[in-house]
Design a protein around this motif. Structure first.
Motif, PDB file in Angstrom:
ATOM      1  N   LEU A 112     129.364  32.775  11.915  1.00 40.17           N
ATOM      2  CA  LEU A 112     130.214  31.499  12.730  1.00 40.17           C
ATOM      3  C   LEU A 112     131.646  31.783  13.008  1.00 40.17           C
ATOM      4  O   LEU A 112     131.989  31.379  13.924  1.00 40.17           O
ATOM      5  CB  LEU A 112     130.056  30.181  11.809  1.00 40.17           C
ATOM      6  CG  LEU A 112     128.639  29.451  11.938  1.00 40.17           C
ATOM      7  CD1 LEU A 112     128.826  28.339  10.948  1.00 40.17           C
ATOM      8  CD2 LEU A 112     128.729  28.667  13.282  1.00 40.17           C
ATOM      9  N   HIS A 138     134.108  28.234   7.866  1.00 40.03           N
ATOM     10  CA  HIS A 138     133.503  26.856   7.629  1.00 40.03           C
ATOM     11  C   HIS A 138     133.081  26.574   6.285  1.00 40.03           C
ATOM     12  O   HIS A 138     132.653  25.606   6.092  1.00 40.03           O
ATOM     13  CB  HIS A 138     132.352  26.511   8.694  1.00 40.03           C
ATOM     14  CG  HIS A 138     133.116  26.456  10.225  1.00 40.03           C
ATOM     15  ND1 HIS A 138     133.447  25.212  10.846  1.00 40.03           N
ATOM     16  CD2 HIS A 138     133.109  27.556  11.109  1.00 40.03           C
ATOM     17  CE1 HIS A 138     133.882  25.610  12.008  1.00 40.03           C
ATOM     18  NE2 HIS A 138     133.722  26.959  12.285  1.00 40.03           N
ATOM     19  N   GLY A 139     133.266  27.680   5.525  1.00 37.79           N
ATOM     20  CA  GLY A 139     132.782  27.580   4.135  1.00 37.79           C
ATOM     21  C   GLY A 139     133.859  27.117   3.359  1.00 37.79           C
ATOM     22  O   GLY A 139     135.011  26.838   3.842  1.00 37.79           O
ATOM     23  N   PRO A 140     133.309  26.892   2.028  1.00 39.46           N
ATOM     24  CA  PRO A 140     134.618  26.285   0.889  1.00 39.46           C
ATOM     25  C   PRO A 140     135.450  27.485   0.694  1.00 39.46           C
ATOM     26  O   PRO A 140     135.145  28.603   0.274  1.00 39.46           O
ATOM     27  CB  PRO A 140     133.857  26.139  -0.070  1.00 39.46           C
ATOM     28  CG  PRO A 140     132.322  26.847  -0.215  1.00 39.46           C
ATOM     29  CD  PRO A 140     132.143  26.804   1.327  1.00 39.46           C
ATOM     30  N   ILE A 176     126.609  25.160  19.308  1.00 38.03           N
ATOM     31  CA  ILE A 176     127.246  25.911  18.250  1.00 38.03           C
ATOM     32  C   ILE A 176     128.489  25.113  17.572  1.00 38.03           C
ATOM     33  O   ILE A 176     128.408  25.168  16.349  1.00 38.03           O
ATOM     34  CB  ILE A 176     127.721  27.261  18.700  1.00 38.03           C
ATOM     35  CG1 ILE A 176     126.260  28.228  19.047  1.00 38.03           C
ATOM     36  CG2 ILE A 176     128.216  28.021  17.514  1.00 38.03           C
ATOM     37  CD1 ILE A 176     126.560  29.508  19.517  1.00 38.03           C
ATOM     38  N   ARG A 177     129.322  24.584  18.371  1.00 29.64           N
ATOM     39  CA  ARG A 177     130.356  23.787  17.753  1.00 29.64           C
ATOM     40  C   ARG A 177     130.056  22.696  16.806  1.00 29.64           C
ATOM     41  O   ARG A 177     130.539  22.505  15.810  1.00 29.64           O
ATOM     42  CB  ARG A 177     131.302  23.306  19.001  1.00 29.64           C
ATOM     43  CG  ARG A 177     132.530  22.571  18.692  1.00 29.64           C
ATOM     44  CD  ARG A 177     133.528  23.416  17.528  1.00 29.64           C
ATOM     45  NE  ARG A 177     134.063  24.255  18.239  1.00 29.64           N
ATOM     46  CZ  ARG A 177     134.881  25.062  17.359  1.00 29.64           C
ATOM     47  NH1 ARG A 177     135.275  24.641  16.062  1.00 29.64           N
ATOM     48  NH2 ARG A 177     135.738  26.079  17.713  1.00 29.64           N
ATOM     49  N   TYR A 196     127.064  22.372  15.394  1.00 24.81           N
ATOM     50  CA  TYR A 196     126.488  22.938  14.016  1.00 24.81           C
ATOM     51  C   TYR A 196     127.569  23.481  12.973  1.00 24.81           C
ATOM     52  O   TYR A 196     127.642  23.031  12.126  1.00 24.81           O
ATOM     53  CB  TYR A 196     125.645  24.015  14.139  1.00 24.81           C
ATOM     54  CG  TYR A 196     125.201  24.783  13.024  1.00 24.81           C
ATOM     55  CD1 TYR A 196     124.053  24.362  12.165  1.00 24.81           C
ATOM     56  CD2 TYR A 196     125.706  25.958  12.687  1.00 24.81           C
ATOM     57  CE1 TYR A 196     123.571  24.775  11.298  1.00 24.81           C
ATOM     58  CE2 TYR A 196     125.217  26.450  11.639  1.00 24.81           C
ATOM     59  CZ  TYR A 196     124.242  25.907  10.877  1.00 24.81           C
ATOM     60  OH  TYR A 196     123.962  26.385   9.521  1.00 24.81           O
ATOM     61  N   ALA A 197     128.815  24.096  13.488  1.00 26.39           N
ATOM     62  CA  ALA A 197     129.630  24.375  12.691  1.00 26.39           C
ATOM     63  C   ALA A 197     130.294  23.108  12.132  1.00 26.39           C
ATOM     64  O   ALA A 197     130.706  23.391  10.931  1.00 26.39           O
ATOM     65  CB  ALA A 197     130.675  25.481  13.479  1.00 26.39           C
ATOM     66  N   ILE A 199     128.939  21.359   9.059  1.00 30.28           N
ATOM     67  CA  ILE A 199     128.813  22.023   7.601  1.00 30.28           C
ATOM     68  C   ILE A 199     129.666  21.387   7.092  1.00 30.28           C
ATOM     69  O   ILE A 199     131.306  21.349   7.386  1.00 30.28           O
ATOM     70  CB  ILE A 199     129.071  23.697   7.884  1.00 30.28           C
ATOM     71  CG1 ILE A 199     127.931  24.132   8.600  1.00 30.28           C
ATOM     72  CG2 ILE A 199     129.222  24.370   6.565  1.00 30.28           C
ATOM     73  CD1 ILE A 199     127.829  25.664   8.858  1.00 30.28           C
ATOM     74  N   GLY A 230     132.713  21.683   4.390  1.00 30.55           N
ATOM     75  CA  GLY A 230     133.549  22.858   3.881  1.00 30.55           C
ATOM     76  C   GLY A 230     133.895  22.710   2.456  1.00 30.55           C
ATOM     77  O   GLY A 230     134.568  23.617   2.303  1.00 30.55           O
ATOM     78  N   THR A 231     133.584  21.675   1.849  1.00 32.30           N
ATOM     79  CA  THR A 231     133.988  21.454   0.416  1.00 32.30           C
ATOM     80  C   THR A 231     133.020  22.351  -0.499  1.00 32.30           C
ATOM     81  O   THR A 231     131.786  22.448  -0.153  1.00 32.30           O
ATOM     82  CB  THR A 231     133.997  19.998   0.150  1.00 32.30           C
ATOM     83  OG1 THR A 231     132.858  19.660   0.382  1.00 32.30           O
ATOM     84  CG2 THR A 231     135.092  19.136   0.880  1.00 32.30           C
ATOM     85  N   ALA A 232     133.303  22.454  -1.583  1.00 32.79           N
ATOM     86  CA  ALA A 232     132.578  23.121  -2.518  1.00 32.79           C
ATOM     87  C   ALA A 232     131.416  22.371  -3.142  1.00 32.79           C
ATOM     88  O   ALA A 232     131.826  21.418  -3.796  1.00 32.79           O
ATOM     89  CB  ALA A 232     133.372  23.833  -3.788  1.00 32.79           C
ATOM     90  N   SER A 279     125.360  25.200  -3.116  1.00 32.21           N
ATOM     91  CA  SER A 279     124.526  25.948  -2.064  1.00 32.21           C
ATOM     92  C   SER A 279     123.061  25.775  -2.091  1.00 32.21           C
ATOM     93  O   SER A 279     122.753  26.212  -3.197  1.00 32.21           O
ATOM     94  CB  SER A 279     125.238  27.240  -2.122  1.00 32.21           C
ATOM     95  OG  SER A 279     126.661  27.456  -2.038  1.00 32.21           O
ATOM     96  N   LEU A 289     120.962  28.175   2.922  1.00 32.29           N
ATOM     97  CA  LEU A 289     120.834  27.221   3.977  1.00 32.29           C
ATOM     98  C   LEU A 289     121.647  26.187   3.937  1.00 32.29           C
ATOM     99  O   LEU A 289     122.124  25.332   3.194  1.00 32.29           O
ATOM    100  CB  LEU A 289     119.394  26.564   3.717  1.00 32.29           C
ATOM    101  CG  LEU A 289     118.319  27.237   3.762  1.00 32.29           C
ATOM    102  CD1 LEU A 289     117.097  26.425   2.922  1.00 32.29           C
ATOM    103  CD2 LEU A 289     117.837  27.535   4.986  1.00 32.29           C
ATOM    104  N   ALA A 290     122.671  26.016   5.213  1.00 34.67           N
ATOM    105  CA  ALA A 290     123.488  25.216   5.315  1.00 34.67           C
ATOM    106  C   ALA A 290     123.000  23.743   5.566  1.00 34.67           C
ATOM    107  O   ALA A 290     123.548  22.744   5.158  1.00 34.67           O
ATOM    108  CB  ALA A 290     124.373  25.639   6.589  1.00 34.67           C
TER     109      ALA A 290
END
Lengths: 162, 412
Positions: free
Chosen positions: A132, A140-142, B359-360, B362-363, B366, B368-370, B373, B382-383
């Motif tokens: 990505l 985009h991940g943490p 794609i934008r 989809y991104a 997601i 982005g915080t922890a 997973s 798998l997002a």
């Protein structure tokens, strides 16, 4: 009540769990280290990458390392290898860098953890976000606080020295 | 299930692609209001059809009724809606008379830019939208529900009448499509909300904005069913393939019937689209090998032939078959490609503008915080795990890894 495990995982425990969760990851035990290597295809966003997970279990402080063997990872156009996010960067041989999958400052991984349930999943997640990042230019991940790449770390150090 | 039958990355992008092709809820309400306004317009004092409208009925058919409306994909974001206008044909009127009179009666319809008299319908052309109104003469009593005759009146041939029942086909379609698991449907709804599709219709046109905004949201219970999503994607793909061809494309109602005949695939949206394309490809190959052209009928009204106008010859069949083969091979290639190459494949299949937005989207979906997973055992992270739960038939084993943060470091 769930009790946190305090005993380190044994090689046998790691091998058994890996065989259950990731049966395609084939183990190999090296006397040098000693070390366990697991190699297998692992899916990123969609395609598979050949990855190598290596764990020197006698060294309690060293986490498992994950290397991408192929296809080789690469920087975005007009950027350098050092700009690839979240690598354990090898400045002597950048292409031998490992993935940096957790924040060591907050103890997100120690040897009580199962590699199959952490490192391998995080490696697949890394590959997903890496693809990505190639398209959007953003991770985009943490992220742990601070720079996201060795290149950014270097620039921060240079600026603070100045 | 084969080990690598699922393609969660492609599935997620196919979903954000199809959502980009949809109309906003407000646009759907405007469109619905437009066709609901037709009887009122035809009842105005100067209308020669006024006396026929007392017992007239109008209802959606085609893609709107199936939950499969998409924007065209070529040029402006145009879309087509189809409606049936039922009224009793006056004695002595030929099919040509019906279409000519209706064409005349539509003059002055609000906001319309052009009105065309087609072979079987009147096409009202608005900005961003065409409304095809097909007149139908209801069958005499005792009437099987919604059976009637539509009219065929070409410039270069004799007038004809065809017995049809589009309403019954829509009902059959709805019964034969599997909606998908609730967790998947919730995921689609959440993704749609997050996308916030822009309204294409300007405000303050044919009807007061208040009239539109007070209407309830349109309910399309099957629009997110995997079989309907596959249908929308193949329609989009064909829109692009046929955009510069001077030939007739496969008719939507034929594609719709086959989409409902292809069972819900347990392996996700990409597998569903591949199954639909492969099924159609086999039909075309069979037609070429045997000389037997497709002859798909309305399952609720078998005298209605969905292939009466397409294909017209072997060339129509062959070109469609080749398009299907291209689609299947490109979907297969995308499963073994990295995202940059997948984007190029999607540019070709569904359009550059749409694939970039997909794609934008989809991104952006997601988080982005922890958090923990999600991963499919033995396969990958798998997002969006819900994307693998399209069908109740199979549930992949999804596990969770502990939360973490990516971090840069130095090996040497």
């Amino acid at each position: 009540m769930t009790r946190l495990r305090s005993k380190p995982r044994t090689p046998h425990g790691q091998l058994t769990r890996m065989a259950m969760r990731w049966p395609k990851l084939e183990p190999q035990i090296l006397e040098k280290g000693p070390m366990i290597l697991w190699r297998s295809p692992l899916r990123g966003f969609q395609r598979d990458y050949l990855v190598q997970v290596q764990w020197a279990w006698l060294d309690e402080k060293t986490p498992p390392f994950v290397f991408i063997l192929g296809p080789t990872i690469r920087p975005r156009d007009s950027e350098e290898y050092v700009d690839i996010p979240h690598l354990n960067f090898n400045s002597e041989k950048p292409k031998d860098s490992a993935l940096c999958l957790f924040d060591p400052d907050t103890g997100e991984w120690d040897n009580t953890n199962l590699i199959a349930d952490t490192t391998v999943v995080w490696a697949s997640e890394w590959l997903h976000h890496y693809e990505l990042w190639h398209v959007t230019g953003e991770w985009h991940g943490p992220n742990a606080p601070g720079p996201i790449s060795a290149g950014e770390m270097q620039r921060v150090e240079v600026n603070s020295d100045a | 299930m084969p080990l690598d039958a699922t393609a969660p990355g492609i599935d997620a992008l196919l979903l954000t692609t199809v959502l980009q092709l949809e109309l906003s809820d407000r646009d759907l309400r405007v469109a619905d209001k437009r066709y609901q306004y037709i009887p009122e317009h035809l009842q105005r004092p100067t209308s020669r059809l006024r006396h026929l409208m007392d017992t007239a009925a109008i209802y959606a058919q085609g893609s709107r009724a199936l939950g499969a409306t998409i924007v065209d994909g070529t040029g402006e974001d145009r879309f087509d809606l189809d409606a049936i206008l039922e009224f009793n044909r006056p004695a002595g009127w030929t099919p040509g008379n019906v279409l000519d009179e209706l064409h005349e009666a539509f003059k002055g319809f609000p906001d319309v830019k052009k009105i065309e008299r087609c072979t079987r319908c009147i096409q009202l052309q608005f900005a961003f939208m065409h409304l095809d109104v097909t007149p139908m003469d209801p069958a005499r009593e005792p009437r099987p529900e919604r059976v009637g005759q539509i009219f065929h009146s070409p410039d270069d041939g004799p007038d004809e009448c065809h017995d049809v029942n589009p309403f019954a086909f829509i009902e059959w379609f709805k019964v034969n499509v599997a909606p998908g698991k609730q967790v998947y449907l919730n995921y689609v709804q959440d993704t749609r909300k997050a996308l916030q599709m822009p309204d294409r219709f300007e405000r303050g046109q044919i009807l007061a904005d208040a009239d539109i905004d007070e209407l309830p949201d349109p309910i399309d219970p099957i629009r997110d069913a995997p079989q309907v999503i596959a249908l929308k994607l193949i329609k989009r793909y064909l829109n692009r393939r046929y955009a510069n061809r001077a030939m007739k494309r496969p008719v939507s109602i034929y594609l719709s019937k086959v989409a409902a005949l292809v069972p819900a695939n347990p392996n996700g949206l990409c597998a569903q689209l591949e199954a639909l394309a492969t099924n159609l490809e086999r039909r075309m190959s069979h037609a070429l090998a045997t000389g037997e052209r497709p002859n798909e009928r309305n399952p609720e009204f078998p005298s209605e032939n969905f292939n009466d106008r397409w294909p017209r010859n072997n060339r129509d069949v062959q070109i469609f078959r080749d398009d299907l083969r291209h689609l299947v091979s490109e979907l297969e290639r995308s499963k073994y490609s990295e995202l940059l190459d997948i984007q190029k494949i999607f540019d070709d299949l569904f359009g550059e503008r749409i694939s970039e937005k997909a794609i934008r989207a989809y991104a952006n979906s997601i988080d982005g915080t922890a958090t923990q997973s999600n991963y499919e055992r033995g396969k990958s992270y798998l997002a969006q795990p819900a994307i693998l739960s399209t069908s109740a038939a199979a549930a992949p084993k999804i596990s969770k890894a502990k939360p973490h943060h990516f971090h840069p470091g130095k090996l040497k």
